[in-house]
Design an enzyme around this catalytic site. Structure first.
Site: not given
Length: 281
Positions: A98, A122, A243
């Site tokens: 992320s 992700n 996620h």
């Protein structure tokens, strides 16, 4: 999968990290906004069997000191560069999740000699305008201090995963994150999706782009676009996950990372490309 605090050490600048394992390869793990090193638990357990693993806490997260100055992605990239140069001189493998994926991509651009391979789990790439407005609104909300710490869980996990060990761990980590550190990192995250978006053609190291097919914000299309732009890129989409795929599908992710660590660099092959690292999954 409950919170078991890892023992930390600190760099000269106050960056906290967990150091485990040994081997010819060093893997640096960089978590996402609101998390900390413990979010990499399954990967640390697997990779430390045959690699040196350095799991770092982002500035203002876990035990790391906050950044000084405005919250910009480039400042987080410079921070990680300093950490790597102090702890693991020489090319390392960097995997980010992320926000950590954004930072890992930035390092591959800004400090290519330090990077042997890069993996973005992700990762976000060129959000739509609607998605951009939503994430900026979330950043503004966090900055006020009046925000729902559990709101991300609905995006990260499916409805039937609410009581899963992975979701329980993520909830615990979000509950204890420092508000100011969270706000600063989220601001950089909100504005960072296109900072290095045009740079992937310049990243010549093997590059893995992995996400879940149900990730609404770090979509399979984003992973495939980055992989197509990187000369040695490969996209992997894990079916049935969102996620926090490294926690919800740890075996699949661990296998992908283990394979990624076998990809030969251009210097090792004497060629410009490695066929295995180019074929989209």
């Amino acid at each position: 999968m409950t919170l078991q605090t890892l023992p930390r050490s600190s760099t000269r600048s106050g960056a906290a990290y967990f150091d485990a394992g040994s081997g010819d390869e060093t893997v640096v793990l960089v978590h996402g906004v609101g998390m900390r090193s413990e979010a990499w638990g399954p990967q640390i357990d697997r990779l430390a069997r045959y690699c040196r693993v350095l799991a770092v806490d982002l500035p203002g997260h876990g035990s790391s000191a906050p950044l000084s100055g405005p919250p910009h992605l480039r400042h987080f990239v410079a921070w990680l560069r300093d950490v790597i140069e102090e702890l693991a001189p020489g090319p390392v493998n960097i995997a980010g999740h992320s926000m950590g994926a954004m930072i890992a991509g930035g390092i591959a651009v800004e400090a290519a000699p330090l990077v042997r391979r890069v993996a973005l789990l992700n990762g976000v790439h060129r959000r739509s305008e609607a998605a951009r407005r939503a994430v900026i609104a979330r950043a503004d909300e966090i900055a006020t201090g009046a925000f729902d710490r559990e709101a991300p869980l609905a995006r990260w996990f499916s409805a039937d995963e609410g009581a899963s060990p992975a979701c329980v761990l993520a909830r615990e980590l979000l509950a204890c994150v420092d508000r100011e550190g969270y706000a600063a990192a989220y601001r950089a995250f909100a504005a960072g999706d296109d900072v290095y978006a045009d740079c992937w053609p310049r990243v010549t190291c093997p590059a893995l782009f992995l996400t879940g097919d149900g990730d609404m914000n770090s979509t399979p299309e984003m992973a495939r676009a980055m992989a197509a732009a990187a000369p040695r890129g490969k996209a992997v989409v894990v079916e049935g996950h969102r996620h926090m795929v490294n926690l919800t599908a740890p075996d699949a992710v661990n296998e992908c990372l283990a394979d990624w660590l076998t990809w030969k660099t251009a210097a090792e092959t004497g060629e410009g490309n490695d066929d295995r690292s180019q074929s989209p999954a």
